[in-house]
Design a protein around this motif. Sequence first.
Motif, PDB file in Angstrom:
ATOM      1  N   LEU A   1       0.811  -1.218   0.000  1.00  0.00           N
ATOM      2  CA  LEU A   1       0.000   0.000   0.000  1.00  0.00           C
ATOM      3  C   LEU A   1       0.846   1.270   0.000  1.00  0.00           C
ATOM      4  O   LEU A   1       0.401   2.308  -0.499  1.00  0.00           O
ATOM      5  CB  LEU A   1      -0.930  -0.008   1.216  1.00  0.00           C
ATOM      6  CG  LEU A   1      -2.005  -1.112   1.232  1.00  0.00           C
ATOM      7  CD1 LEU A   1      -2.770  -1.087   2.542  1.00  0.00           C
ATOM      8  CD2 LEU A   1      -2.960  -0.949   0.054  1.00  0.00           C
ATOM      9  N   THR A   2       2.049   1.200   0.560  1.00  0.00           N
ATOM     10  CA  THR A   2       2.866   2.404   0.691  1.00  0.00           C
ATOM     11  C   THR A   2       3.977   2.484  -0.362  1.00  0.00           C
ATOM     12  O   THR A   2       4.124   3.499  -1.040  1.00  0.00           O
ATOM     13  CB  THR A   2       3.485   2.469   2.097  1.00  0.00           C
ATOM     14  OG1 THR A   2       4.238   1.274   2.342  1.00  0.00           O
ATOM     15  CG2 THR A   2       2.392   2.595   3.152  1.00  0.00           C
ATOM     16  N   LEU A   3       4.742   1.431  -0.500  1.00  0.00           N
ATOM     17  CA  LEU A   3       5.883   1.425  -1.414  1.00  0.00           C
ATOM     18  C   LEU A   3       5.696   0.432  -2.555  1.00  0.00           C
ATOM     19  O   LEU A   3       6.678  -0.005  -3.168  1.00  0.00           O
ATOM     20  CB  LEU A   3       7.176   1.089  -0.654  1.00  0.00           C
ATOM     21  CG  LEU A   3       7.550   2.051   0.488  1.00  0.00           C
ATOM     22  CD1 LEU A   3       8.774   1.524   1.228  1.00  0.00           C
ATOM     23  CD2 LEU A   3       7.811   3.446  -0.068  1.00  0.00           C
ATOM     24  N   GLY A   4       4.441   0.096  -2.825  1.00  0.00           N
ATOM     25  CA  GLY A   4       4.183  -0.858  -3.899  1.00  0.00           C
ATOM     26  C   GLY A   4       4.586  -0.345  -5.263  1.00  0.00           C
ATOM     27  O   GLY A   4       4.931  -1.129  -6.147  1.00  0.00           O
TER      28      GLY A   4
ATOM     29  N   GLY B   1       9.547  -7.501  -8.952  1.00  0.00           N
ATOM     30  CA  GLY B   1       9.876  -6.261  -8.246  1.00  0.00           C
ATOM     31  C   GLY B   1      10.639  -5.297  -9.123  1.00  0.00           C
ATOM     32  O   GLY B   1      10.387  -4.077  -9.093  1.00  0.00           O
ATOM     33  N   ILE B   2      11.565  -5.813  -9.920  1.00  0.00           N
ATOM     34  CA  ILE B   2      12.294  -4.944 -10.848  1.00  0.00           C
ATOM     35  C   ILE B   2      11.348  -4.363 -11.889  1.00  0.00           C
ATOM     36  O   ILE B   2      11.434  -3.180 -12.257  1.00  0.00           O
ATOM     37  CB  ILE B   2      13.438  -5.733 -11.518  1.00  0.00           C
ATOM     38  CG1 ILE B   2      14.492  -6.103 -10.469  1.00  0.00           C
ATOM     39  CG2 ILE B   2      14.073  -4.927 -12.641  1.00  0.00           C
ATOM     40  CD1 ILE B   2      15.593  -6.987 -11.012  1.00  0.00           C
ATOM     41  N   GLY B   3      10.405  -5.193 -12.357  1.00  0.00           N
ATOM     42  CA  GLY B   3       9.419  -4.705 -13.327  1.00  0.00           C
ATOM     43  C   GLY B   3       8.554  -3.594 -12.761  1.00  0.00           C
ATOM     44  O   GLY B   3       8.288  -2.592 -13.441  1.00  0.00           O
ATOM     45  N   LYS B   4       8.126  -3.744 -11.501  1.00  0.00           N
ATOM     46  CA  LYS B   4       7.329  -2.690 -10.880  1.00  0.00           C
ATOM     47  C   LYS B   4       8.158  -1.437 -10.634  1.00  0.00           C
ATOM     48  O   LYS B   4       7.649  -0.315 -10.736  1.00  0.00           O
ATOM     49  CB  LYS B   4       6.753  -3.199  -9.549  1.00  0.00           C
ATOM     50  CG  LYS B   4       5.668  -4.252  -9.700  1.00  0.00           C
ATOM     51  CD  LYS B   4       5.107  -4.646  -8.361  1.00  0.00           C
ATOM     52  CE  LYS B   4       4.306  -3.530  -7.737  1.00  0.00           C
ATOM     53  NZ  LYS B   4       3.642  -3.943  -6.481  1.00  0.00           N
ATOM     54  N   LEU B   5       9.435  -1.630 -10.308  1.00  0.00           N
ATOM     55  CA  LEU B   5      10.289  -0.485 -10.015  1.00  0.00           C
ATOM     56  C   LEU B   5      10.469   0.393 -11.237  1.00  0.00           C
ATOM     57  O   LEU B   5      10.366   1.632 -11.149  1.00  0.00           O
ATOM     58  CB  LEU B   5      11.646  -0.974  -9.497  1.00  0.00           C
ATOM     59  CG  LEU B   5      12.697   0.098  -9.207  1.00  0.00           C
ATOM     60  CD1 LEU B   5      12.214   1.032  -8.108  1.00  0.00           C
ATOM     61  CD2 LEU B   5      14.023  -0.546  -8.824  1.00  0.00           C
ATOM     62  N   PHE B   6      10.710  -0.197 -12.394  1.00  0.00           N
ATOM     63  CA  PHE B   6      10.970   0.584 -13.601  1.00  0.00           C
ATOM     64  C   PHE B   6       9.694   0.980 -14.338  1.00  0.00           C
ATOM     65  O   PHE B   6       9.747   1.777 -15.269  1.00  0.00           O
ATOM     66  CB  PHE B   6      11.880  -0.209 -14.553  1.00  0.00           C
ATOM     67  CG  PHE B   6      13.302  -0.285 -14.082  1.00  0.00           C
ATOM     68  CD1 PHE B   6      14.161   0.784 -14.264  1.00  0.00           C
ATOM     69  CD2 PHE B   6      13.785  -1.409 -13.441  1.00  0.00           C
ATOM     70  CE1 PHE B   6      15.478   0.728 -13.835  1.00  0.00           C
ATOM     71  CE2 PHE B   6      15.099  -1.478 -13.005  1.00  0.00           C
ATOM     72  CZ  PHE B   6      15.943  -0.410 -13.192  1.00  0.00           C
TER      73      PHE B   6
ATOM     74  N   GLY C   1       5.192   0.818 -10.733  1.00  0.00           N
ATOM     75  CA  GLY C   1       4.027   0.061 -10.292  1.00  0.00           C
ATOM     76  C   GLY C   1       2.991  -0.132 -11.374  1.00  0.00           C
ATOM     77  O   GLY C   1       1.803  -0.258 -11.075  1.00  0.00           O
ATOM     78  N   GLY C   2       3.455  -0.191 -12.623  1.00  0.00           N
ATOM     79  CA  GLY C   2       2.477  -0.332 -13.714  1.00  0.00           C
ATOM     80  C   GLY C   2       1.542   0.846 -13.762  1.00  0.00           C
ATOM     81  O   GLY C   2       0.346   0.687 -14.014  1.00  0.00           O
ATOM     82  N   LEU C   3       2.121   2.056 -13.502  1.00  0.00           N
ATOM     83  CA  LEU C   3       1.339   3.305 -13.449  1.00  0.00           C
ATOM     84  C   LEU C   3       0.203   3.207 -12.437  1.00  0.00           C
ATOM     85  O   LEU C   3      -0.866   3.795 -12.602  1.00  0.00           O
ATOM     86  CB  LEU C   3       0.797   3.645 -14.841  1.00  0.00           C
ATOM     87  CG  LEU C   3       1.862   3.875 -15.920  1.00  0.00           C
ATOM     88  CD1 LEU C   3       1.195   4.163 -17.254  1.00  0.00           C
ATOM     89  CD2 LEU C   3       2.806   4.993 -15.514  1.00  0.00           C
ATOM     90  N   GLY C   4       0.454   2.473 -11.350  1.00  0.00           N
ATOM     91  CA  GLY C   4      -0.517   2.375 -10.262  1.00  0.00           C
ATOM     92  C   GLY C   4      -1.439   1.181 -10.345  1.00  0.00           C
ATOM     93  O   GLY C   4      -1.971   0.735  -9.319  1.00  0.00           O
ATOM     94  N   VAL C   5      -1.631   0.639 -11.531  1.00  0.00           N
ATOM     95  CA  VAL C   5      -2.549  -0.503 -11.684  1.00  0.00           C
ATOM     96  C   VAL C   5      -1.959  -1.749 -11.041  1.00  0.00           C
ATOM     97  O   VAL C   5      -2.634  -2.471 -10.295  1.00  0.00           O
ATOM     98  CB  VAL C   5      -2.854  -0.741 -13.174  1.00  0.00           C
ATOM     99  CG1 VAL C   5      -3.754  -1.963 -13.332  1.00  0.00           C
ATOM    100  CG2 VAL C   5      -3.493   0.492 -13.782  1.00  0.00           C
ATOM    101  N   TRP C   6      -0.694  -2.016 -11.336  1.00  0.00           N
ATOM    102  CA  TRP C   6      -0.022  -3.192 -10.770  1.00  0.00           C
ATOM    103  C   TRP C   6       0.026  -3.106  -9.252  1.00  0.00           C
ATOM    104  O   TRP C   6      -0.120  -4.105  -8.550  1.00  0.00           O
ATOM    105  CB  TRP C   6       1.373  -3.295 -11.359  1.00  0.00           C
ATOM    106  CG  TRP C   6       2.027  -4.630 -11.190  1.00  0.00           C
ATOM    107  CD1 TRP C   6       1.619  -5.654 -10.398  1.00  0.00           C
ATOM    108  CD2 TRP C   6       3.220  -5.072 -11.828  1.00  0.00           C
ATOM    109  NE1 TRP C   6       2.476  -6.714 -10.507  1.00  0.00           N
ATOM    110  CE2 TRP C   6       3.470  -6.387 -11.380  1.00  0.00           C
ATOM    111  CE3 TRP C   6       4.104  -4.479 -12.734  1.00  0.00           C
ATOM    112  CZ2 TRP C   6       4.581  -7.128 -11.805  1.00  0.00           C
ATOM    113  CZ3 TRP C   6       5.197  -5.210 -13.165  1.00  0.00           C
ATOM    114  CH2 TRP C   6       5.430  -6.523 -12.710  1.00  0.00           C
TER     115      TRP C   6
END
Length: 250
Positions: free
Chosen positions: A197-200, A215-220, A223-228
């Motif tokens: 919820l905070t650092l997703g 995690g690397i995918g979400k980092l770059f 977060g999937g522009l918030g959706v992920w």
Amino acid sequence: MYKFYNMCTFLPLRIALKDSLILILLVIFNTIHVTDLANNDMDIQSKHSKTKEDANNKLVNFNSNDEYLKNCPVDQDNAPECLSLNYPCINCNRDIDCVYGSIYNYTCVVKSKIICNGSKTFNRTAMCRFCYQTEKWEHRCEQKANCNSLASPTRFYLTNCTVSDDVLCLGKRRFLKKVRCSWTSGTRWGTALILALTLGGFGADRFYLGHWQEGIGKLFSFGGLGVWTLVDALLIGIHHLGPADGSVYI
């Protein structure tokens, strides 16, 4: 002259083949010899280790037949009541012709060399059942951490279980049982949800759960522009997304 030239041409080839065969045989014999030497060394080491173990066993006060004395009272000053003793300090016998689920009397006898107060022969009441039929809280099973606790359908594995010392039952007190795969590596569900919820958006929840590639995918991708980020928070909230090693939350 032509035949002599051909013989001179093929003669070195024949010699080379012969030498190659001899070389191969020498390599094989050398390998066998080295293997025999290694086996002999292993046998010698095993004999030495066995000799050391035998010497160590001679230093122990209890032999293999008296191993139970390590967990039983042998001191006159702190001798308990004989009725309070449990396995392995006593032997309780009952015929296997009893009716399962019925309550019967077991004749218990205190083993030799054990010091206790009172009669060393007494009766105890217990249910007629084999040890593998005891309830799950009446025996302890060895937990394995090499299975996926979150797999669908649920996975099971065979493990060794031992009946508690205060439980009376028929048959062997150590048995095999198929147990549901359920173990934990210390990952906390609340921590994973807070990170989602905070650092997703930075993939912190995925890194915490061990899914470092996602995690690397979400980092770059932020977060999937918030959706992920929202999807992962929902999956963690309903316990659908767990640790990568297959364990369960605590």
